[in-house]
Motif scaffolding. Sequence first.
Motif, PDB file in Angstrom:
ATOM      1  N   GLU A   1     114.468  96.828 -37.001  1.00 22.93           N
ATOM      2  CA  GLU A   1     115.739  97.549 -37.053  1.00 22.93           C
ATOM      3  C   GLU A   1     116.370  97.656 -35.668  1.00 22.93           C
ATOM      4  N   LEU A   2     115.547  97.860 -34.650  1.00 19.93           N
ATOM      5  CA  LEU A   2     116.074  97.913 -33.280  1.00 19.93           C
ATOM      6  C   LEU A   2     116.663  96.564 -32.878  1.00 19.93           C
ATOM      7  N   LEU A   3     115.988  95.472 -33.234  1.00 27.21           N
ATOM      8  CA  LEU A   3     116.490  94.133 -32.907  1.00 27.21           C
ATOM      9  C   LEU A   3     117.779  93.810 -33.652  1.00 27.21           C
ATOM     10  N   ALA A   4     117.987  94.433 -34.799  1.00 27.51           N
ATOM     11  CA  ALA A   4     119.187  94.170 -35.579  1.00 27.51           C
ATOM     12  C   ALA A   4     120.408  94.910 -35.039  1.00 27.51           C
ATOM     13  N   MET A   5     120.194  95.871 -34.169  1.00 28.78           N
ATOM     14  CA  MET A   5     121.296  96.627 -33.581  1.00 28.78           C
ATOM     15  C   MET A   5     121.948  95.832 -32.456  1.00 28.78           C
ATOM     16  N   PRO A   6     123.166  96.228 -32.013  1.00 28.86           N
ATOM     17  CA  PRO A   6     123.791  95.564 -30.867  1.00 28.86           C
ATOM     18  C   PRO A   6     122.886  95.630 -29.637  1.00 28.86           C
ATOM     19  N   GLN A   7     122.676  94.473 -29.029  1.00 26.55           N
ATOM     20  CA  GLN A   7     121.770  94.382 -27.889  1.00 26.55           C
ATOM     21  C   GLN A   7     122.563  94.373 -26.569  1.00 26.55           C
ATOM     22  N   THR A   8     122.023  95.058 -25.590  1.00 28.20           N
ATOM     23  CA  THR A   8     122.614  95.116 -24.250  1.00 28.20           C
ATOM     24  C   THR A   8     121.631  94.508 -23.260  1.00 28.20           C
ATOM     25  N   THR A   9     122.135  93.712 -22.340  1.00 33.83           N
ATOM     26  CA  THR A   9     121.296  93.095 -21.314  1.00 33.83           C
ATOM     27  C   THR A   9     121.679  93.656 -19.942  1.00 33.83           C
ATOM     28  N   VAL A  10     120.665  94.081 -19.185  1.00 32.06           N
ATOM     29  CA  VAL A  10     120.894  94.644 -17.850  1.00 32.06           C
ATOM     30  C   VAL A  10     119.871  94.066 -16.877  1.00 32.06           C
ATOM     31  N   ASN A  11     120.239  94.075 -15.613  1.00 34.40           N
ATOM     32  CA  ASN A  11     119.304  93.723 -14.540  1.00 34.40           C
ATOM     33  C   ASN A  11     118.887  95.010 -13.838  1.00 34.40           C
ATOM     34  N   LEU A  12     117.635  95.390 -14.032  1.00 35.51           N
ATOM     35  CA  LEU A  12     117.105  96.609 -13.432  1.00 35.51           C
ATOM     36  C   LEU A  12     115.735  96.322 -12.830  1.00 35.51           C
ATOM     37  N   PRO A  13     115.392  97.002 -11.735  1.00 37.46           N
ATOM     38  CA  PRO A  13     114.081  96.755 -11.129  1.00 37.46           C
ATOM     39  C   PRO A  13     112.990  97.626 -11.737  1.00 37.46           C
ATOM     40  N   ILE A  14     111.786  97.081 -11.732  1.00 37.05           N
ATOM     41  CA  ILE A  14     110.596  97.918 -11.878  1.00 37.05           C
ATOM     42  C   ILE A  14     110.183  98.259 -10.449  1.00 37.05           C
ATOM     43  N   ALA A  15     110.194  99.528 -10.113  1.00 43.03           N
ATOM     44  CA  ALA A  15     109.883  99.975  -8.753  1.00 43.03           C
ATOM     45  C   ALA A  15     108.775 101.018  -8.840  1.00 43.03           C
ATOM     46  N   CYS A  16     107.584 100.656  -8.404  1.00 46.14           N
ATOM     47  CA  CYS A  16     106.427 101.521  -8.577  1.00 46.14           C
ATOM     48  C   CYS A  16     106.160 102.365  -7.344  1.00 46.14           C
ATOM     49  N   VAL A  17     105.488 103.481  -7.564  1.00 47.57           N
ATOM     50  CA  VAL A  17     105.187 104.388  -6.464  1.00 47.57           C
ATOM     51  C   VAL A  17     104.254 103.740  -5.445  1.00 47.57           C
ATOM     52  N   GLU A  18     103.518 102.719  -5.856  1.00 47.03           N
ATOM     53  CA  GLU A  18     102.636 102.021  -4.918  1.00 47.03           C
ATOM     54  C   GLU A  18     103.407 101.136  -3.946  1.00 47.03           C
ATOM     55  N   GLY A  19     104.718 101.009  -4.130  1.00 44.43           N
ATOM     56  CA  GLY A  19     105.538 100.291  -3.171  1.00 44.43           C
ATOM     57  C   GLY A  19     106.075  98.965  -3.656  1.00 44.43           C
ATOM     58  N   TRP A  20     105.434  98.345  -4.639  1.00 41.55           N
ATOM     59  CA  TRP A  20     105.915  97.034  -5.061  1.00 41.55           C
ATOM     60  C   TRP A  20     107.070  97.203  -6.052  1.00 41.55           C
ATOM     61  N   SER A  21     107.933  96.222  -6.089  1.00 39.88           N
ATOM     62  CA  SER A  21     109.080  96.279  -6.993  1.00 39.88           C
ATOM     63  C   SER A  21     109.556  94.865  -7.287  1.00 39.88           C
ATOM     64  N   GLN A  22     110.255  94.734  -8.415  1.00 45.39           N
ATOM     65  CA  GLN A  22     110.828  93.436  -8.775  1.00 45.39           C
ATOM     66  C   GLN A  22     112.008  93.634  -9.705  1.00 45.39           C
ATOM     67  N   MET A  23     113.095  92.963  -9.387  1.00 41.00           N
ATOM     68  CA  MET A  23     114.253  92.963 -10.277  1.00 41.00           C
ATOM     69  C   MET A  23     113.944  92.092 -11.492  1.00 41.00           C
ATOM     70  N   ALA A  24     114.387  92.534 -12.678  1.00 39.86           N
ATOM     71  CA  ALA A  24     114.114  91.789 -13.909  1.00 39.86           C
ATOM     72  C   ALA A  24     115.289  91.964 -14.872  1.00 39.86           C
ATOM     73  N   THR A  25     115.339  91.087 -15.862  1.00 42.21           N
ATOM     74  CA  THR A  25     116.401  91.116 -16.875  1.00 42.21           C
ATOM     75  C   THR A  25     115.833  91.685 -18.168  1.00 42.21           C
ATOM     76  N   TRP A  26     116.447  92.765 -18.633  1.00 45.46           N
ATOM     77  CA  TRP A  26     115.971  93.478 -19.812  1.00 45.46           C
ATOM     78  C   TRP A  26     117.037  93.436 -20.898  1.00 45.46           C
ATOM     79  N   SER A  27     116.612  93.359 -22.132  1.00 39.99           N
ATOM     80  CA  SER A  27     117.529  93.452 -23.270  1.00 39.99           C
ATOM     81  C   SER A  27     116.972  94.438 -24.282  1.00 39.99           C
ATOM     82  N   GLY A  28     117.887  95.182 -24.896  1.00 43.06           N
ATOM     83  CA  GLY A  28     117.472  96.159 -25.895  1.00 43.06           C
ATOM     84  C   GLY A  28     118.645  97.002 -26.330  1.00 43.06           C
TER      85      GLY A  28
END
Length: 431
Positions: A320-347
């Motif tokens: 049902e979630l996949l059947a809804m309008p999907q939005t794509t964004v570029n957001l980083p995963i930024a962890c408290v340990e210091g590492w981070s990476q920009m990624a493309t998410w849809s949902g």
Amino acid sequence: MLRRLLLNMQRAVAAPSRNPRLAVVIGRLLATAFLVCFGTGLYSHFLQEPLPWMHFPTQPSNLYQYTQGIHITAGIACFPLLFGKLYTVFPNLFETPPITGIGSLLARASIAVFVGASLVEITIGLLNTFQFYPWPFGFREVHFALSFVIIGSLAIHIAVKLPIIARYWRKRDGYRPEVSFDADEQAALDAPLIDVPRPVLGTPLEPVASKVASQASGLTGRVFAWIDGTPRPQPRTSRRTFLATVGASVAAVVLLTAGQSFAVLKPFNVFAPREKGIGPNQVPVNRTAMAAQVTDTAMDAAWALRITNGTTTVAFTRAELLAMPQTTVNLPIACVEGWSQMATWSGVRLHDLVGRVAPDGAALRITSLEKEGGYRVTQMGSEYVSDLSTLVALTLNGETLDIDHGYPARMIAPGRPGVLQTKWLDHVEVM
């Protein structure tokens, strides 16, 4: 004899690179690094444990990526700066008398607390980046408490040393060696090691050398004989060499670890525990599905995301979630340990899902399928819910969300620490 030993030690460790001016130069760099760590650390702490009145910016979306990257990088830079500072003031350890009043007592006490707390703080912080915890206490609580001890002792030390700091802040003649002796101290240094007794009348005179040698046969006498009999080596480390060494050390630790936080330095990422682009969906992972004990529940065909407001509940299967309008964004995963990476998410936009049960301005309590853990239940302020780039993510980098990245659905929001980007979503509750 103890006074003479301390004076000799002070003279032995004197060097052109150990002087008030360099102590001030290195000290202000070290203080700046700790203040940066303190400010960015407070920001990270209150993002994770906000006070009721707190609201945080959601844009720029990579704000936390930079603040936490700077926090970890500055903390690592504190290692060479702290050791460099200790090197410049090392002769002060042998001052005699060690305490001359309330000012010197405060100075020595504050620097002892500062150095001890700092070494513990930056060491456990570094080990945290590797997720290695060989201690019985909670890292977050101790790391947070020690930060106030460090800043407090630093403030006391600066207040006590303010006259010296002001004098040598810009003064070029502060490059003279710091160790100097008054007439009384010089007399103590020049005095003979052993007072040779006058000969008794009627007894043959012993050679002075043999008499001195016999009286210097004890441990203390041997130590002083070694000090007086050993030529003092000329110091070889110039101030320029010392500054170049400290600068190169800081540059090296920053350059070789900051690649986990900043993409431009990725080619030089040698020592950091995470590397961009490595892992499921081409993104690193901290906590796996197996560690979270969700491998069965996350893959259950009956899974549905529940969104609740009081007695009203709606549920959405993954289909049902996949059947809804999907939005794509570029957001980083930024962890408290210091590492981070920009990624493309849809949902699906979280704003749209929460709008089914609550008006705008709702704050949320989010629960994961995890069995246990400090972040199994998290809170999200209304500012993140209202931001249209906050998603219940279903795909990552164009692929189905890997189970280690939160399948069947996870939260992704701008400006949030990775530990708050809840994986394996189970229940979203309007507070």
